[in-house]
Design a protein around this motif. Sequence first.
Motif, mmCIF file in Angstrom:
data_model
loop_
_atom_site.group_PDB
_atom_site.id
_atom_site.type_symbol
_atom_site.label_atom_id
_atom_site.label_comp_id
_atom_site.label_asym_id
_atom_site.label_seq_id
_atom_site.Cartn_x
_atom_site.Cartn_y
_atom_site.Cartn_z
ATOM 1 N N THR A 12 -28.284 -55.987 -14.619
ATOM 2 C CA THR A 12 -28.365 -56.983 -13.546
ATOM 3 C C THR A 12 -26.979 -57.516 -13.202
ATOM 4 O O THR A 12 -26.606 -57.612 -12.016
ATOM 5 N N ILE A 13 -26.199 -57.852 -14.223
ATOM 6 C CA ILE A 13 -24.837 -58.344 -13.991
ATOM 7 C C ILE A 13 -23.992 -57.271 -13.310
ATOM 8 O O ILE A 13 -23.266 -57.547 -12.351
ATOM 9 N N GLY A 14 -24.101 -56.036 -13.814
ATOM 10 C CA GLY A 14 -23.341 -54.931 -13.215
ATOM 11 C C GLY A 14 -23.712 -54.696 -11.763
ATOM 12 O O GLY A 14 -22.845 -54.449 -10.918
ATOM 13 N N ARG A 15 -25.011 -54.787 -11.465
ATOM 14 C CA ARG A 15 -25.476 -54.609 -10.086
ATOM 15 C C ARG A 15 -24.900 -55.678 -9.178
ATOM 16 O O ARG A 15 -24.397 -55.382 -8.082
ATOM 17 N N GLN A 16 -24.959 -56.927 -9.616
ATOM 18 C CA GLN A 16 -24.465 -58.034 -8.787
ATOM 19 C C GLN A 16 -22.958 -57.940 -8.563
ATOM 20 O O GLN A 16 -22.468 -58.193 -7.453
ATOM 21 N N ILE A 17 -22.216 -57.563 -9.594
ATOM 22 C CA ILE A 17 -20.767 -57.406 -9.437
ATOM 23 C C ILE A 17 -20.448 -56.239 -8.503
ATOM 24 O O ILE A 17 -19.513 -56.306 -7.694
ATOM 25 N N SER A 18 -21.236 -55.177 -8.601
ATOM 26 C CA SER A 18 -21.040 -54.023 -7.711
ATOM 27 C C SER A 18 -21.283 -54.411 -6.264
ATOM 28 O O SER A 18 -20.526 -54.017 -5.362
ATOM 29 N N TYR A 19 -22.344 -55.189 -6.021
ATOM 30 C CA TYR A 19 -22.625 -55.633 -4.657
ATOM 31 C C TYR A 19 -21.542 -56.585 -4.153
ATOM 32 O O TYR A 19 -21.240 -56.621 -2.965
ATOM 33 N N PHE A 20 -20.970 -57.373 -5.079
ATOM 34 C CA PHE A 20 -19.838 -58.229 -4.708
ATOM 35 C C PHE A 20 -18.683 -57.365 -4.208
ATOM 36 O O PHE A 20 -18.066 -57.653 -3.174
ATOM 37 N N GLY A 21 -18.364 -56.300 -4.960
ATOM 38 C CA GLY A 21 -17.292 -55.400 -4.546
ATOM 39 C C GLY A 21 -17.595 -54.709 -3.229
ATOM 40 O O GLY A 21 -16.730 -54.627 -2.337
ATOM 41 N N TYR A 22 -18.826 -54.236 -3.095
ATOM 42 C CA TYR A 22 -19.242 -53.552 -1.863
ATOM 43 C C TYR A 22 -19.088 -54.446 -0.639
ATOM 44 O O TYR A 22 -18.464 -54.064 0.362
ATOM 45 N N LEU A 23 -19.630 -55.652 -0.711
ATOM 46 C CA LEU A 23 -19.610 -56.545 0.442
ATOM 47 C C LEU A 23 -18.211 -57.099 0.724
ATOM 48 O O LEU A 23 -17.887 -57.403 1.874
ATOM 49 N N SER A 24 -17.392 -57.227 -0.302
ATOM 50 C CA SER A 24 -16.015 -57.678 -0.105
ATOM 51 C C SER A 24 -15.219 -56.635 0.674
ATOM 52 O O SER A 24 -14.517 -56.963 1.638
ATOM 53 N N PHE A 25 -15.322 -55.379 0.264
ATOM 54 C CA PHE A 25 -14.615 -54.311 0.984
ATOM 55 C C PHE A 25 -15.238 -54.065 2.358
ATOM 56 O O PHE A 25 -14.541 -53.722 3.313
ATOM 57 N N ASP A 26 -16.558 -54.260 2.440
ATOM 58 C CA ASP A 26 -17.237 -54.096 3.728
ATOM 59 C C ASP A 26 -16.752 -55.149 4.722
ATOM 60 O O ASP A 26 -16.678 -54.878 5.926
ATOM 61 N N ALA A 27 -16.399 -56.334 4.223
ATOM 62 C CA ALA A 27 -15.857 -57.380 5.101
ATOM 63 C C ALA A 27 -14.502 -56.953 5.663
ATOM 64 O O ALA A 27 -14.176 -57.253 6.823
ATOM 65 N N LEU A 28 -13.726 -56.233 4.859
ATOM 66 C CA LEU A 28 -12.444 -55.732 5.343
ATOM 67 C C LEU A 28 -12.651 -54.661 6.408
ATOM 68 O O LEU A 28 -11.863 -54.552 7.360
ATOM 69 N N VAL A 29 -13.695 -53.870 6.247
ATOM 70 C CA VAL A 29 -14.038 -52.881 7.273
ATOM 71 C C VAL A 29 -14.352 -53.591 8.589
ATOM 72 O O VAL A 29 -13.949 -53.146 9.662
#
Length: 249
Positions: free
Chosen positions: A99-116
């Motif tokens: 669960t922690i790994g999933r949430q951190i992964s989504y944090f990374g995904y959405l952070s880079f997606d914001a840069l896109v």
Amino acid sequence: MATFASQVVLHPTVSQSLKFAGTTLGRDKTYRAIQYFARFYTWFLLSRGEKDAAARWSALKTHLATARKLLRLGKPVEHLQAALKASFAPGPASETITTIGRQISYFGYLSFDALVWVNAVKFYSFSTETNTKISKLANRFWLAGIMLSIINGTIKSVRLAKEERRIKHSKTWGEKDVSQEAERETRLSTIISARDNTRHQLTIDLLDMWIPATALGISNMNEGALGIFGLISSLIAGQKQWESVNGKK
């Protein structure tokens, strides 16, 4: 005429639709469903050689994708909070870690997606090479989050199935233990609800995993298949949000 208009405008379905669209998640799932239908339909039109019509649907798909990135700008922090809360929550270690790994992964995904998104709206322009790297990182984090979600869902489903069988096959309490029987039924109901929610999320994850996997070159799904998968997962998630907003189970 006025009566007919009032019956249409004030119809319960219209009111429920407004409540659904009034939520950020409701709007996002609606936009996502249209976006992925447009992705499928663009592929379908191109397969028939209808380039002009395909261009219109492709533009719609692109604009909806950009709009959804804007809606998600605050989401990375939500996932960080969810990861922190999960670290304090009781439960099996395997489920907590995934669960922690999933949430951190989504944090990374959405952070880079914001840069896109920043590059897409030309607020700040990255080089083509840098933007490609950012997009790949976003998709890697997205795929990692989905895979961790699938692992978490699988582990949780097995545990809940065992608990459900144990309670169902446990000794009945008898007429004198009415309160204990009620407690048992409540526990069983809670487990079944959690099991259904877990399976629901697993279905969405198994459909969505192909989108970042294809973007990264891990799979070779065509645009039509990806559009259909995205459309179905959007409708499933949208239905869940509809039931939540309108008080249905």
